[in-house]
Design a protein around this motif. Sequence first.
Motif, PDB file in Angstrom:
ATOM      1  N   GLN A 152      -4.801  -0.439   6.139  1.00 43.69           N
ATOM      2  CA  GLN A 152      -5.568   0.815   6.215  1.00 43.69           C
ATOM      3  C   GLN A 152      -7.058   0.572   6.511  1.00 43.69           C
ATOM      4  OE1 GLN A 152      -4.703   2.627   2.405  1.00 43.69           O
ATOM      5  NE2 GLN A 152      -2.584   3.064   2.934  1.00 43.69           N
ATOM      6  N   THR A 189       0.824  -1.214   0.000  1.00 41.09           N
ATOM      7  CA  THR A 189       0.000   0.000   0.000  1.00 41.09           C
ATOM      8  C   THR A 189       0.856   1.261   0.000  1.00 41.09           C
ATOM      9  OG1 THR A 189      -0.189  -0.143   2.415  1.00 41.09           O
ATOM     10  CG2 THR A 189      -1.980  -1.087   1.111  1.00 41.09           C
ATOM     11  N   ARG A 190       2.192   1.102  -0.044  1.00 39.53           N
ATOM     12  CA  ARG A 190       3.082   2.256  -0.181  1.00 39.53           C
ATOM     13  C   ARG A 190       3.835   2.208  -1.500  1.00 39.53           C
ATOM     14  NH1 ARG A 190       2.741   5.725   3.256  1.00 39.53           N
ATOM     15  NH2 ARG A 190       4.516   6.860   2.441  1.00 39.53           N
ATOM     16  N   LYS A 204     -11.199  -2.553   3.206  1.00 38.97           N
ATOM     17  CA  LYS A 204      -9.778  -2.708   3.520  1.00 38.97           C
ATOM     18  C   LYS A 204      -9.632  -3.608   4.744  1.00 38.97           C
ATOM     19  CE  LYS A 204      -8.501   1.882   1.678  1.00 38.97           C
ATOM     20  NZ  LYS A 204      -7.413   1.601   0.734  1.00 38.97           N
ATOM     21  N   LEU A 259      -2.218   6.313  11.154  1.00 39.80           N
ATOM     22  CA  LEU A 259      -3.220   5.279  11.409  1.00 39.80           C
ATOM     23  C   LEU A 259      -2.816   4.512  12.671  1.00 39.80           C
ATOM     24  CD1 LEU A 259      -4.055   4.005   7.807  1.00 39.80           C
ATOM     25  CD2 LEU A 259      -5.344   5.579   9.236  1.00 39.80           C
ATOM     26  N   PRO A 310      -5.446   6.267  15.482  1.00 42.31           N
ATOM     27  CA  PRO A 310      -5.383   7.119  14.281  1.00 42.31           C
ATOM     28  C   PRO A 310      -5.544   8.588  14.637  1.00 42.31           C
ATOM     29  CG  PRO A 310      -7.465   5.914  14.375  1.00 42.31           C
ATOM     30  CD  PRO A 310      -6.608   5.355  15.459  1.00 42.31           C
ATOM     31  N   ALA A 366      -2.625  -1.515  11.163  1.00 41.45           N
ATOM     32  CA  ALA A 366      -3.335  -0.879  10.037  1.00 41.45           C
ATOM     33  C   ALA A 366      -2.529  -0.766   8.757  1.00 41.45           C
ATOM     34  CB  ALA A 366      -3.849   0.511  10.458  1.00 41.45           C
ATOM     35  N   CYS A 367      -1.664  -1.748   8.482  1.00 38.14           N
ATOM     36  CA  CYS A 367      -0.953  -1.736   7.203  1.00 38.14           C
ATOM     37  C   CYS A 367      -1.915  -1.882   6.032  1.00 38.14           C
ATOM     38  CB  CYS A 367       0.096  -2.844   7.164  1.00 38.14           C
ATOM     39  SG  CYS A 367       1.438  -2.586   8.351  1.00 38.14           S
ATOM     40  N   MET A 405      -3.447  11.132   6.535  1.00 36.56           N
ATOM     41  CA  MET A 405      -2.962  10.053   7.397  1.00 36.56           C
ATOM     42  C   MET A 405      -1.436   9.908   7.341  1.00 36.56           C
ATOM     43  SD  MET A 405      -3.716   6.580   5.250  1.00 36.56           S
ATOM     44  CE  MET A 405      -1.993   6.068   5.315  1.00 36.56           C
ATOM     45  N   HIS A 406      -0.749  10.949   6.854  1.00 39.11           N
ATOM     46  CA  HIS A 406       0.710  10.895   6.741  1.00 39.11           C
ATOM     47  C   HIS A 406       1.392  11.843   7.727  1.00 39.11           C
ATOM     48  CE1 HIS A 406      -0.078   8.711   3.027  1.00 39.11           C
ATOM     49  NE2 HIS A 406       1.194   8.367   3.042  1.00 39.11           N
ATOM     50  N   SER A 412      -6.807  -5.422   7.620  1.00 40.40           N
ATOM     51  CA  SER A 412      -5.495  -5.535   8.259  1.00 40.40           C
ATOM     52  C   SER A 412      -5.484  -6.746   9.172  1.00 40.40           C
ATOM     53  CB  SER A 412      -5.175  -4.283   9.093  1.00 40.40           C
ATOM     54  OG  SER A 412      -5.121  -3.127   8.294  1.00 40.40           O
TER      55      SER A 412
END
Length: 700
Positions: A456, A90-91, A446, A213, A217, A453-454, A185-186, A448
């Motif tokens: 999300q 997800t990155r 989504k 997250l 979060p 929460a990898c 969320m960053h 995890s």
Amino acid sequence: MQSFRSEIENPLVEKDILELERKIRLFKEGRVDEERFRSLRLARGVYGQRQLGVQMVRIKIPYGKVTSEQLHRIADVSDEYSRGRLHITTRQDIQIHYVSLDRTPELWSQLEKDDITLREACGNAVRNITASETAGIDRNEPFDVTPYAHATFQFFLRNPICQEMGRKFKMSFSATDEDTAISFMHDLGFIAKTKNVGGTEIKGFKVLLAGGLGSQPRHADVMYEFLETDLLIPTIEGVLRVFDRYGERAKRAKARLKFLVKDLGLDGFLTLVEEEKRALAYQSFPIDTIEFEKDIVFETENVPAVTIEDEKAYETWKETNVLAQKQEGLFAVGIKVHLGDFYTDKARLLADLVKKYAANELRFTLRQNILIRHVREAFLPFFYTELKKLGFAEEGYNSIVDITACPGTDTCNLGISSSTGIAAELERVLKAEYPQYINNKEVTIKISGCMNACGQHNMAHIGFQGMSIKSGNLVAPALQILIGGGILGNGQGRFSDKLVKIPSKRGPEALRILLHDFESNSNETEDFLAYYDRQGKTYFYDLLKHLSDTKNLTEDDFIDWGHDKNYVKAIGVGECAGVVIDLVATLLFESEEKIENATEAIKDKLWSDSIYHSYAAIVNTAKALLTGEGAKTNTHASIINNFDEVFVSTGKVTLEGTFADFVYQINKNEPTEEFAKRYAAQAAAFYKQVDIYRKQAVES
């Protein structure tokens, strides 16, 4: 362990790879502490798997962009050192699993032949820079954010200010106000903006700070409504310097930027950032975009003739998977990659297709998919037939059936229950029972495998978090159901509400209940979030509550999705930038290395880098003595204060002033040659004094 001969032309990269090999050797000989070695290999993209004796290697791919040559290289490496499977994260990274630790330097060396790095893909560093996969082709974008994401990646790779922070640091660049890179969320999120100043259009970014997250979060704060592009790099550096100095280091759960900003307050944090300006090498850093503005080049103009056997399926594919670019006559083709997993045989054929018939560029996406860019309209039928042969023409790109899931218990140490298994089953249910949702891009699911929460899950419309649940003396795999999260746009988002925990095998029934109720009770103009808000959290809890009853579990409920044996809850030690507890001798050894780095940077006339290496050496040396005394060393700032209290004010260590005055020269001076040399000499002298003190203390 057999040594290999590096063929890398870049001496900096070669040194890095050889250093990894040397540290592996020292670790196997018992000369490097396991925790310190873990920190080093994580910063080189080497991550321990759930399975003993093998590693996951994460390849850092800035904003997900790869060429045909690079994809071929990644495929070759996966075949040679692993099992031929590639996993999109997800990155926008690629992960390769089941790699022998001894072979990681050689693997890295092979990747670098096509300018692909592992450096800082894991660990307490700046992680992969992500961006909207449509950046540069989006019809609604003010400008292409790709050059700015690339410049950020380049500037902070191996940068001394962000090598050993308290925790990881994540940044994203969104192409438009749709905020598809999820800025809120960053740690730092950037959204492309323009404004008119005296008739001239100025490029800049809306800047979001300290989102995240995980189990707690936090929605990011607006740091700036508009930041001009030449201030991007200095601003990021200022934030990183403050985070490095004041961020928590001992308590891993409190070590992210979001906790520091929460403690200091936004104004307090920004004041500290402002105080760092004098120390920066660049007060302004204009970014050259020319390299990214070149004309699109195609290898061939000849359109292969094809026959579309199923016109209806082709039209559905075009509707769900093909996007019109801002470049006239060009289209982007989305490939739905199930759970982000695909294999090297198909990767190579895809790479050849993109090179010959598109423009030799694809991007891995934040939803674990692939986006091919620059496909001419006349070539769409051909691409459809070729992708269909590869199994890459499944409709539903970025729709509800395109479920995001982390690896969970497949390979991750922290996985509690299977996220990939339940994801596969939910996709099957959607395709078989809800075909009307095939092109629904308004609802996201989504998953995890744990609270980190990898996948999300806690920002999805419908989220599932892997857990366990007790039934008498037995334990079954479970899912926490969350509802109501989503991206609202322009830096705004919402996190989902936790509703109820149910046995994993009831996950599909929970989804059926939610979708049926949405179809039956939503108003004609309501989207899913409006429907959720109108009905309220309690309504949905009551709707799903009966699924949480564990009195009537069957044998099947104790077997997780994708498994054939009874569930066993097994959680290992997470390695995602875990905090390292250092021995005094190891810390002092590292201080020597940092002083050497400062000297090398002076030789290369990198004054700012040298100064930061010296600063790190001084603080690290102080930490060594404080560790020996059992004093707190949870932040750089606390190390500086406590060293004054424990050693300077008591006369154990003699300085011309306070230790704080000594250290904080770093943000009181401009990064000149004169200061860099003076500070490096002072760091070396301080180390020598501490080393003598330490030896005398040990002997006595």
